[in-house]
Scaffold this motif. Sequence first.
Motif, PDB file in Angstrom:
ATOM      1  N   THR A  46       0.850  -1.189   0.000  1.00  0.00           N
ATOM      2  CA  THR A  46       0.000   0.000   0.000  1.00  0.00           C
ATOM      3  C   THR A  46       0.890   1.245   0.000  1.00  0.00           C
ATOM      4  OG1 THR A  46      -0.132   0.401   2.395  1.00  0.00           O
ATOM      5  CG2 THR A  46      -1.572  -1.316   1.471  1.00  0.00           C
ATOM      6  N   PRO A  47       0.313   2.430  -0.228  1.00  0.00           N
ATOM      7  CA  PRO A  47       1.109   3.657  -0.204  1.00  0.00           C
ATOM      8  C   PRO A  47       1.720   3.968   1.154  1.00  0.00           C
ATOM      9  CG  PRO A  47      -0.943   4.008  -1.405  1.00  0.00           C
ATOM     10  CD  PRO A  47      -1.053   2.664  -0.754  1.00  0.00           C
ATOM     11  N   ASP A  48       1.271   3.295   2.205  1.00  0.00           N
ATOM     12  CA  ASP A  48       1.807   3.546   3.541  1.00  0.00           C
ATOM     13  C   ASP A  48       3.127   2.817   3.790  1.00  0.00           C
ATOM     14  OD1 ASP A  48      -0.332   5.182   4.266  1.00  0.00           O
ATOM     15  OD2 ASP A  48      -1.532   3.473   4.935  1.00  0.00           O
ATOM     16  N   ALA A  49       3.494   1.917   2.913  1.00  0.00           N
ATOM     17  CA  ALA A  49       4.698   1.100   3.116  1.00  0.00           C
ATOM     18  C   ALA A  49       5.862   1.657   2.317  1.00  0.00           C
ATOM     19  CB  ALA A  49       4.428  -0.340   2.693  1.00  0.00           C
ATOM     20  N   PHE A  50       7.060   1.543   2.889  1.00  0.00           N
ATOM     21  CA  PHE A  50       8.269   1.792   2.117  1.00  0.00           C
ATOM     22  C   PHE A  50       9.334   0.799   2.537  1.00  0.00           C
ATOM     23  CE2 PHE A  50       8.709   4.647   5.746  1.00  0.00           C
ATOM     24  CZ  PHE A  50      10.052   4.600   6.087  1.00  0.00           C
ATOM     25  N   VAL A  51      10.247   0.529   1.613  1.00  0.00           N
ATOM     26  CA  VAL A  51      11.269  -0.485   1.838  1.00  0.00           C
ATOM     27  C   VAL A  51      12.633   0.119   1.518  1.00  0.00           C
ATOM     28  CG1 VAL A  51      12.000  -2.854   1.387  1.00  0.00           C
ATOM     29  CG2 VAL A  51       9.588  -2.226   1.111  1.00  0.00           C
ATOM     30  N   LEU A  52      13.587  -0.092   2.409  1.00  0.00           N
ATOM     31  CA  LEU A  52      14.943   0.420   2.252  1.00  0.00           C
ATOM     32  C   LEU A  52      15.824  -0.673   1.677  1.00  0.00           C
ATOM     33  CD1 LEU A  52      15.196   1.991   5.817  1.00  0.00           C
ATOM     34  CD2 LEU A  52      14.317   3.073   3.731  1.00  0.00           C
TER      35      LEU A  52
END
Length: 287
Positions: A128-134
């Motif tokens: 979803t747009p709430d997730a981010f991954v480094l």
Amino acid sequence: MSTSEVTVIGLGTLGAALAAALIRTGHRVTVWNRTPAKADALVAQGAARADTVAEAVAASPLLIVCVFDTAAVRELIGPYGSALSGKAVVNLTTGSPEEARSLAEWAAARGISYLDGAVMAVPEAVGTPDAFVLYSGSREVFDAHRRSLDSLGASHFLGTDAGVAEFHDLGLLSAGYATMTGFLHAAALVGTAGVTARDFLPLATSWLTGVVAFLADLAREVDSGDYAGGASSVAINQVAVGNIVRASRAAGIAPDVLLPLKELLDTGAADGNGSDSFASLVELLRR
């Protein structure tokens, strides 16, 4: 095989969420888990079940690993170094920077392209747009499989040092834990005056919004090393934190979460840096 083929090893709550996000975005997903039943729901959604790790490794050019710890990563894929040669491994298992660098060295020695990563989202938010991954490590893997990685959340490539993503992960967790622990201490303290945490929350949210805005000043001072003339000095904060500690003890609330900060402020003042900005405490942390 196309880059739309992905294998996911490890189907805990996070691993299952990663696989589900890939299925939703049209990938051909192969899954494996020690407990085969954990793959049932994903198979029903269209995933292929691998009966062995060897089958899982052979199924796709891209292997995403999300298991309990780094030791489990080594145990699972370690025996398949030759089979993984020429493939890409993206390790989204929580670990340390040193462990990420060690795995990258292991992979490079076997012709495996390695990318380390950290998922900054609860499982329900993956995809979803709430997730981010480094990510950090192989730029080639990141670029070649960007579409697949973007299926999991907004992708951020942080550099070719495989340990950098884990440093960011731990840093973000540190800031988050400090915020949540501070709120719990505040809720306990105001609770002694009959205020509920829910009633306190709007004021806390408004205050923390201002604190977040203030981080830009702290970042500028930390990077420049110039702590003179800051709006919030060591001496001012020494008094404020001292007051919180005394009020907490008087109310029967443990001040433990603030004691390390009080020690830093006391040390800064004792060193003659009371007029320096709050950001100057970073030098004590480095020391």
